[in-house]
Motif scaffolding. Sequence first.
Motif, PDB file in Angstrom:
ATOM      1  N   ALA A  92       0.562  -1.053   0.219  1.00 49.27           N
ATOM      2  CA  ALA A  92       0.099  -0.167   0.221  1.00 49.27           C
ATOM      3  C   ALA A  92       0.775   1.046   0.130  1.00 49.27           C
ATOM      4  CB  ALA A  92      -0.420  -0.266   1.299  1.00 49.27           C
ATOM      5  N   VAL A  93       0.277   2.500  -0.359  1.00 50.57           N
ATOM      6  CA  VAL A  93       0.837   3.856   0.297  1.00 50.57           C
ATOM      7  C   VAL A  93       0.388   4.055   1.383  1.00 50.57           C
ATOM      8  CG1 VAL A  93       1.219   6.061  -0.621  1.00 50.57           C
ATOM      9  CG2 VAL A  93       0.670   4.601  -2.246  1.00 50.57           C
ATOM     10  N   TYR A  94       1.740   3.963   1.972  1.00 50.55           N
ATOM     11  CA  TYR A  94       1.197   4.478   3.535  1.00 50.55           C
ATOM     12  C   TYR A  94       1.640   6.426   3.915  1.00 50.55           C
ATOM     13  CZ  TYR A  94       1.871  -0.386   4.835  1.00 50.55           C
ATOM     14  OH  TYR A  94       1.710  -1.620   5.220  1.00 50.55           O
ATOM     15  N   TYR A  95       0.616   6.227   4.670  1.00 54.50           N
ATOM     16  CA  TYR A  95       0.414   7.864   4.670  1.00 54.50           C
ATOM     17  C   TYR A  95       0.661   8.421   6.453  1.00 54.50           C
ATOM     18  CZ  TYR A  95      -1.362   8.782   0.363  1.00 54.50           C
ATOM     19  OH  TYR A  95      -2.225   8.642  -0.882  1.00 54.50           O
ATOM     20  N   CYS A  96       1.300   9.074   6.377  1.00 54.90           N
ATOM     21  CA  CYS A  96       1.508   9.994   8.078  1.00 54.90           C
ATOM     22  C   CYS A  96       0.550  10.716   8.522  1.00 54.90           C
ATOM     23  CB  CYS A  96       3.438   9.902   7.873  1.00 54.90           C
ATOM     24  SG  CYS A  96       3.385  10.685   9.929  1.00 54.90           S
ATOM     25  N   VAL A  97       0.514  10.914   9.327  1.00 52.17           N
ATOM     26  CA  VAL A  97      -0.732  11.858   9.610  1.00 52.17           C
ATOM     27  C   VAL A  97      -0.280  12.882  11.104  1.00 52.17           C
ATOM     28  CG1 VAL A  97      -2.304  11.556   7.396  1.00 52.17           C
ATOM     29  CG2 VAL A  97      -2.793  10.940  10.647  1.00 52.17           C
ATOM     30  N   ALA A  98      -1.219  13.592  11.416  1.00 51.30           N
ATOM     31  CA  ALA A  98      -1.209  14.647  12.783  1.00 51.30           C
ATOM     32  C   ALA A  98      -2.246  15.138  12.855  1.00 51.30           C
ATOM     33  CB  ALA A  98       0.427  15.091  12.743  1.00 51.30           C
ATOM     34  N   GLY A  99      -2.068  15.338  14.213  1.00 46.39           N
ATOM     35  CA  GLY A  99      -3.258  16.309  14.404  1.00 46.39           C
ATOM     36  C   GLY A  99      -3.676  16.451  15.985  1.00 46.39           C
ATOM     37  N   PRO A 100      -4.390  17.530  16.977  1.00 41.75           N
ATOM     38  CA  PRO A 100      -4.453  17.360  18.013  1.00 41.75           C
ATOM     39  C   PRO A 100      -5.758  16.128  18.736  1.00 41.75           C
ATOM     40  CG  PRO A 100      -6.526  18.341  17.518  1.00 41.75           C
ATOM     41  CD  PRO A 100      -5.023  17.907  16.165  1.00 41.75           C
ATOM     42  N   TYR A 101      -6.754  14.927  18.065  1.00 44.06           N
ATOM     43  CA  TYR A 101      -7.491  14.341  18.442  1.00 44.06           C
ATOM     44  C   TYR A 101      -6.875  12.578  18.097  1.00 44.06           C
ATOM     45  CZ  TYR A 101     -10.066  18.640  18.272  1.00 44.06           C
ATOM     46  OH  TYR A 101     -10.590  20.170  18.449  1.00 44.06           O
ATOM     47  N   GLU A 102      -7.602  11.698  18.996  1.00 45.18           N
ATOM     48  CA  GLU A 102      -6.893  10.790  18.552  1.00 45.18           C
ATOM     49  C   GLU A 102      -8.370   9.843  18.376  1.00 45.18           C
ATOM     50  OE1 GLU A 102      -5.624   9.102  22.599  1.00 45.18           O
ATOM     51  OE2 GLU A 102      -5.999   6.530  22.043  1.00 45.18           O
ATOM     52  N   SER A 103      -7.500   9.383  17.127  1.00 45.17           N
ATOM     53  CA  SER A 103      -9.143   9.058  15.831  1.00 45.17           C
ATOM     54  C   SER A 103      -8.451   7.892  15.044  1.00 45.17           C
ATOM     55  CB  SER A 103      -9.182  10.005  15.168  1.00 45.17           C
ATOM     56  OG  SER A 103     -10.827   9.232  14.504  1.00 45.17           O
ATOM     57  N   ARG A 104      -9.011   7.112  14.834  1.00 45.22           N
ATOM     58  CA  ARG A 104      -8.528   6.148  14.173  1.00 45.22           C
ATOM     59  C   ARG A 104      -9.815   6.553  12.454  1.00 45.22           C
ATOM     60  NH1 ARG A 104      -8.194  -0.682  15.883  1.00 45.22           N
ATOM     61  NH2 ARG A 104      -7.074   0.393  17.113  1.00 45.22           N
TER      62      ARG A 104
END
Length: 122
Positions: A92-104
């Motif tokens: 697959a293509v793997y993406y790194c993401v960032a944010g203030p909330y813990e979520s799936r």
Amino acid sequence: QVQLVESGGDLVQAGGSLRLSCVASEGTLGNYIVAWFRQVSGQERDFVAIITRSDGRTDYANSVKDRFAISRDNAKNTVYLQMNSLKPEDTAVYYCVAGPYESRQDQRYAYWGQGTQVTVSS
């Protein structure tokens, strides 16, 4: 704000290992919850792993649990995804993401890298 750059994707044989890196070229990654998602062309983006901001607590998709490990080095402004015992279905293509909330849910994340291709041959 933070700008993310992934690296480490490659072609590997089944059973092999890879380590993906996600570096914040701008901003402080330690201020954010960071997750990895992956996407196969034509399919929905799937949650892979997450690491929290302060206590470094981790969580994984069932499909990668006990094979993948997410970690962070705030001094290097980097989050890693160590992938062991790779299977063709991990391609697959793997993406790194960032944010203030813990979520799936990927839509909860404001900051995304460009993605890195992981291909596992059988």
